[in-house]
Design a protein around this motif. Sequence first.
Motif, PDB file in Angstrom:
ATOM      1  N   UNK A   1      -8.537  47.225 -33.731  1.00 34.58           N
ATOM      2  CA  UNK A   1      -9.556  48.241 -33.655  1.00 34.58           C
ATOM      3  C   UNK A   1      -9.654  48.968 -34.991  1.00 34.58           C
ATOM      4  N   UNK A   2     -10.837  49.334 -35.357  1.00 36.28           N
ATOM      5  CA  UNK A   2     -11.088  49.899 -36.674  1.00 36.28           C
ATOM      6  C   UNK A   2     -10.639  51.356 -36.773  1.00 36.28           C
ATOM      7  N   UNK A   3     -10.044  51.680 -37.921  1.00 40.77           N
ATOM      8  CA  UNK A   3      -9.651  53.061 -38.196  1.00 40.77           C
ATOM      9  C   UNK A   3     -10.898  53.824 -38.616  1.00 40.77           C
ATOM     10  N   UNK A   4     -11.057  55.053 -38.119  1.00 41.02           N
ATOM     11  CA  UNK A   4     -12.236  55.842 -38.456  1.00 41.02           C
ATOM     12  C   UNK A   4     -11.966  56.863 -39.546  1.00 41.02           C
ATOM     13  N   UNK A   5     -11.107  57.807 -39.276  1.00 38.87           N
ATOM     14  CA  UNK A   5     -10.836  58.875 -40.231  1.00 38.87           C
ATOM     15  C   UNK A   5      -9.348  58.982 -40.486  1.00 38.87           C
ATOM     16  N   UNK A  68      -2.554  61.532 -40.546  1.00 34.09           N
ATOM     17  CA  UNK A  68      -3.042  61.186 -39.209  1.00 34.09           C
ATOM     18  C   UNK A  68      -4.135  60.147 -39.383  1.00 34.09           C
ATOM     19  N   UNK A  69      -3.971  59.004 -38.752  1.00 33.14           N
ATOM     20  CA  UNK A  69      -4.970  57.945 -38.785  1.00 33.14           C
ATOM     21  C   UNK A  69      -5.611  57.887 -37.407  1.00 33.14           C
ATOM     22  N   UNK A  70      -6.916  58.017 -37.370  1.00 32.52           N
ATOM     23  CA  UNK A  70      -7.646  58.142 -36.116  1.00 32.52           C
ATOM     24  C   UNK A  70      -8.351  56.837 -35.767  1.00 32.52           C
ATOM     25  N   UNK A  71      -8.112  56.369 -34.553  1.00 33.35           N
ATOM     26  CA  UNK A  71      -8.733  55.160 -34.013  1.00 33.35           C
ATOM     27  C   UNK A  71      -9.429  55.540 -32.707  1.00 33.35           C
ATOM     28  N   UNK A  72     -10.221  54.631 -32.153  1.00 30.19           N
ATOM     29  CA  UNK A  72     -10.892  54.899 -30.873  1.00 30.19           C
ATOM     30  C   UNK A  72      -9.889  55.114 -29.745  1.00 30.19           C
ATOM     31  N   UNK A  73      -8.776  54.368 -29.786  1.00 31.47           N
ATOM     32  CA  UNK A  73      -7.860  54.360 -28.656  1.00 31.47           C
ATOM     33  C   UNK A  73      -6.514  55.006 -28.923  1.00 31.47           C
ATOM     34  N   UNK A  74      -6.293  55.545 -30.143  1.00 34.93           N
ATOM     35  CA  UNK A  74      -4.971  56.068 -30.460  1.00 34.93           C
ATOM     36  C   UNK A  74      -5.002  56.934 -31.719  1.00 34.93           C
ATOM     37  N   UNK A  75      -3.900  57.647 -31.900  1.00 35.33           N
ATOM     38  CA  UNK A  75      -3.647  58.342 -33.148  1.00 35.33           C
ATOM     39  C   UNK A  75      -2.355  57.775 -33.712  1.00 35.33           C
ATOM     40  N   UNK A  76      -2.342  57.567 -35.007  1.00 33.99           N
ATOM     41  CA  UNK A  76      -1.138  57.105 -35.681  1.00 33.99           C
ATOM     42  C   UNK A  76      -0.757  58.213 -36.660  1.00 33.99           C
ATOM     43  N   UNK A  77       0.445  58.756 -36.489  1.00 34.36           N
ATOM     44  CA  UNK A  77       0.911  59.849 -37.328  1.00 34.36           C
ATOM     45  C   UNK A  77       2.046  59.323 -38.200  1.00 34.36           C
ATOM     46  N   UNK A  78       1.915  59.543 -39.491  1.00 34.40           N
ATOM     47  CA  UNK A  78       2.929  59.106 -40.441  1.00 34.40           C
ATOM     48  C   UNK A  78       3.573  60.337 -41.059  1.00 34.40           C
ATOM     49  N   UNK A 132      11.545  57.363 -46.926  1.00 35.57           N
ATOM     50  CA  UNK A 132      11.505  56.990 -45.509  1.00 35.57           C
ATOM     51  C   UNK A 132      10.110  57.306 -44.982  1.00 35.57           C
ATOM     52  N   UNK A 133       9.544  56.341 -44.265  1.00 37.69           N
ATOM     53  CA  UNK A 133       8.249  56.534 -43.634  1.00 37.69           C
ATOM     54  C   UNK A 133       8.404  56.269 -42.143  1.00 37.69           C
ATOM     55  N   UNK A 134       8.110  57.267 -41.331  1.00 36.63           N
ATOM     56  CA  UNK A 134       8.164  57.137 -39.881  1.00 36.63           C
ATOM     57  C   UNK A 134       6.719  57.079 -39.383  1.00 36.63           C
ATOM     58  N   UNK A 135       6.380  55.995 -38.697  1.00 39.55           N
ATOM     59  CA  UNK A 135       5.026  55.794 -38.189  1.00 39.55           C
ATOM     60  C   UNK A 135       5.074  55.905 -36.669  1.00 39.55           C
ATOM     61  N   UNK A 136       4.378  56.915 -36.138  1.00 44.09           N
ATOM     62  CA  UNK A 136       4.409  57.202 -34.701  1.00 44.09           C
ATOM     63  C   UNK A 136       3.010  57.026 -34.125  1.00 44.09           C
ATOM     64  N   UNK A 137       2.917  56.242 -33.059  1.00 45.84           N
ATOM     65  CA  UNK A 137       1.620  55.977 -32.439  1.00 45.84           C
ATOM     66  C   UNK A 137       1.594  56.530 -31.026  1.00 45.84           C
ATOM     67  N   UNK A 138       0.494  57.195 -30.688  1.00 47.47           N
ATOM     68  CA  UNK A 138       0.261  57.672 -29.320  1.00 47.47           C
ATOM     69  C   UNK A 138      -1.120  57.179 -28.909  1.00 47.47           C
ATOM     70  N   UNK A 139      -1.147  56.444 -27.783  1.00 43.77           N
ATOM     71  CA  UNK A 139      -2.413  55.920 -27.282  1.00 43.77           C
ATOM     72  C   UNK A 139      -3.125  56.978 -26.461  1.00 43.77           C
ATOM     73  N   UNK A 140      -4.443  57.011 -26.589  1.00 44.71           N
ATOM     74  CA  UNK A 140      -5.268  57.977 -25.868  1.00 44.71           C
ATOM     75  C   UNK A 140      -5.221  57.708 -24.372  1.00 44.71           C
ATOM     76  N   UNK A 141      -5.214  56.438 -24.010  1.00 44.09           N
ATOM     77  CA  UNK A 141      -5.151  56.059 -22.600  1.00 44.09           C
ATOM     78  C   UNK A 141      -3.928  55.191 -22.411  1.00 44.09           C
ATOM     79  N   UNK A 142      -3.213  55.365 -21.329  1.00 46.19           N
ATOM     80  CA  UNK A 142      -1.969  54.622 -21.118  1.00 46.19           C
ATOM     81  C   UNK A 142      -2.172  53.123 -21.107  1.00 46.19           C
ATOM     82  N   UNK A 143      -3.388  52.664 -20.771  1.00 47.51           N
ATOM     83  CA  UNK A 143      -3.642  51.226 -20.743  1.00 47.51           C
ATOM     84  C   UNK A 143      -3.524  50.608 -22.135  1.00 47.51           C
ATOM     85  N   UNK A 144      -3.587  51.442 -23.191  1.00 45.83           N
ATOM     86  CA  UNK A 144      -3.478  50.923 -24.547  1.00 45.83           C
ATOM     87  C   UNK A 144      -2.055  50.620 -24.968  1.00 45.83           C
ATOM     88  N   UNK A 145      -1.093  51.093 -24.197  1.00 39.73           N
ATOM     89  CA  UNK A 145       0.303  50.876 -24.551  1.00 39.73           C
ATOM     90  C   UNK A 145       0.676  49.430 -24.249  1.00 39.73           C
TER      91      UNK A 145
END
Length: 160
Positions: A1-5, A68-78, A132-145
Amino acid sequence: MEQHDRIHVEIPAKPEYVSIARLTVSGVANRLGFSYDDIEDIKIAVAEACTNVVEHAYPEGGSIYLACYIYDDRIQVVVADQGKSFDIKDVESRLGPVDAKKPVGDLKEGGLGLFLISSLMDKVEINEDNGVMLVMTKYLYESGVEESVDGISSLQSEQG
């Protein structure tokens, strides 16, 4: 899925600035429509990651890099630093397991930060190529996990 912002913030690696990181991710996650509980989980995970940078990365000061990397289905925080790097295998041998599925009693003192982060976020990866780079992802909807996601893993250098 494409990253937006993407949102990038650089803050001093001092305890009094960790709240800036919390407020930043809270605002972004709220805008994306995350639930109150998910926003709280993200804030706690980010605060833990930033606190790890403050306590371990820089003996004489430095910066925390938050993205913060924003996608349609998740946020990725570095959360990244360019301070003292560590070998995840060495950390695991000293602190015990960091997999959220293992019992907390198996952790030695000091290992709760990574354990907590891995239990609050859907996916957590570490890259130690330069700092050190810690990349943490949280899906907007649980079905994305993804079914196969389980705690902390190594992130390939394609992310850097």
